[in-house]
Design a protein around this motif. Sequence first.
Motif, short mmCIF file in Angstrom:
data_model
loop_
_atom_site.label_atom_id
_atom_site.label_comp_id
_atom_site.label_asym_id
_atom_site.label_seq_id
_atom_site.Cartn_x
_atom_site.Cartn_y
_atom_site.Cartn_z
N SER A 30 0.78 -1.29 -0.11
CA SER A 30 0.09 -0.08 0.02
C SER A 30 0.99 1.23 -0.06
O SER A 30 0.59 2.30 -0.92
CB SER A 30 -0.95 0.09 1.37
OG SER A 30 -1.48 1.18 1.01
N GLU A 31 1.83 1.37 0.92
CA GLU A 31 2.87 2.41 0.82
C GLU A 31 3.61 2.32 -0.60
O GLU A 31 3.86 3.49 -1.02
CB GLU A 31 3.70 2.24 2.10
CG GLU A 31 3.21 2.40 3.42
CD GLU A 31 2.81 3.78 3.51
OE1 GLU A 31 3.60 4.77 3.35
OE2 GLU A 31 1.68 3.86 4.01
N TRP A 36 4.49 5.63 -5.61
CA TRP A 36 4.49 5.35 -7.30
C TRP A 36 3.58 6.29 -7.74
O TRP A 36 3.92 7.06 -8.55
CB TRP A 36 4.31 3.88 -7.44
CG TRP A 36 4.24 3.89 -8.86
CD1 TRP A 36 3.35 4.21 -9.96
CD2 TRP A 36 5.23 3.19 -9.82
NE1 TRP A 36 3.79 3.75 -11.16
CE2 TRP A 36 5.06 3.32 -10.92
CE3 TRP A 36 6.56 2.56 -9.28
CZ2 TRP A 36 5.71 2.59 -12.10
CZ3 TRP A 36 7.09 1.90 -10.32
CH2 TRP A 36 6.94 1.92 -11.59
N ASN A 37 2.34 6.40 -7.16
CA ASN A 37 1.34 7.26 -7.71
C ASN A 37 1.68 8.96 -7.37
O ASN A 37 1.04 9.61 -8.07
CB ASN A 37 0.02 6.99 -7.26
CG ASN A 37 -0.46 5.46 -7.73
OD1 ASN A 37 0.02 5.17 -8.85
ND2 ASN A 37 -1.29 4.77 -6.97
N TYR A 44 8.87 4.75 -3.19
CA TYR A 44 8.66 3.24 -3.42
C TYR A 44 9.63 2.29 -3.09
O TYR A 44 9.04 1.25 -2.69
CB TYR A 44 8.49 3.31 -5.08
CG TYR A 44 7.87 1.87 -5.51
CD1 TYR A 44 6.72 1.57 -5.83
CD2 TYR A 44 9.03 1.13 -6.21
CE1 TYR A 44 6.48 0.46 -6.11
CE2 TYR A 44 8.68 -0.01 -6.68
CZ TYR A 44 7.21 -0.58 -6.70
OH TYR A 44 7.03 -1.76 -7.32
N MET A 45 10.75 2.64 -3.26
CA MET A 45 11.94 1.50 -2.94
C MET A 45 12.05 1.21 -1.51
O MET A 45 12.80 0.27 -1.22
CB MET A 45 13.29 2.07 -3.47
CG MET A 45 13.34 1.81 -4.78
SD MET A 45 13.22 0.31 -5.73
CE MET A 45 14.64 -0.58 -5.00
N GLN A 46 11.31 1.90 -0.49
CA GLN A 46 11.50 1.63 0.83
C GLN A 46 10.72 0.31 1.25
O GLN A 46 11.20 -0.22 2.43
CB GLN A 46 10.85 2.99 1.72
CG GLN A 46 11.46 4.08 1.47
CD GLN A 46 13.02 4.29 1.75
OE1 GLN A 46 13.55 3.72 2.70
NE2 GLN A 46 13.92 4.54 0.71
N LEU A 70 16.61 0.46 -8.17
CA LEU A 70 16.18 2.07 -8.17
C LEU A 70 16.95 2.73 -9.45
O LEU A 70 15.73 3.32 -9.98
CB LEU A 70 16.51 2.78 -6.92
CG LEU A 70 16.24 4.28 -7.05
CD1 LEU A 70 14.89 4.47 -7.10
CD2 LEU A 70 16.87 4.74 -5.76
N ALA A 71 17.79 2.39 -9.78
CA ALA A 71 18.44 3.00 -11.13
C ALA A 71 17.70 2.67 -12.31
O ALA A 71 17.44 3.32 -13.05
CB ALA A 71 19.98 2.64 -11.20
N ALA A 72 17.45 1.26 -12.25
CA ALA A 72 16.64 0.64 -13.42
C ALA A 72 15.06 1.38 -13.56
O ALA A 72 14.69 1.82 -14.57
CB ALA A 72 16.43 -0.83 -13.27
#
Length: 140
Positions: A30-31, A36-37, A44-46, A70-72
């Motif tokens: 959910s987070e 992302w949104n 998002y990566m957290q 994350l880079a991708a």
Amino acid sequence: MFKKGLTVLLMLLAFSASAVPSDDIAHILSEQEAAWNRGDLDGYMQGYWNNEKMRFVSGKKFRYGWVETLAAYKKNYPDKATLGHLKFTIKDTKMLSNYAAIVVGRWELTRAKDKPNGVFTLLVEKIDDRWVITHDHTSD
């Protein structure tokens, strides 16, 4: 009477212990959706394990490491238009132990010109008292 009460108490404790991790895991996704949104890929990566051993599999590629993943994401989703609106649907969460779970579900992006979607399988583990995604296999 005491024995029966103890049995009920133990059953409730077992249920509450097993219910909490799946709630924590659903909260991670959910987070991630929310980050992302709002266009926040760092946020998002957290949800992922910040470690070089974290694995992301998609298409024909294997990526290892939080930084590389994350880079991708930043390369493949450079702006809000390509990010679109993300929706996760969890189909099943199977607890493997008190410290590991398999999560399967669907993902869907809604963008102005298309609506890509697919499925995912996640290995989520409790590391340093925190649930994190350690392996992500996502496909179309």
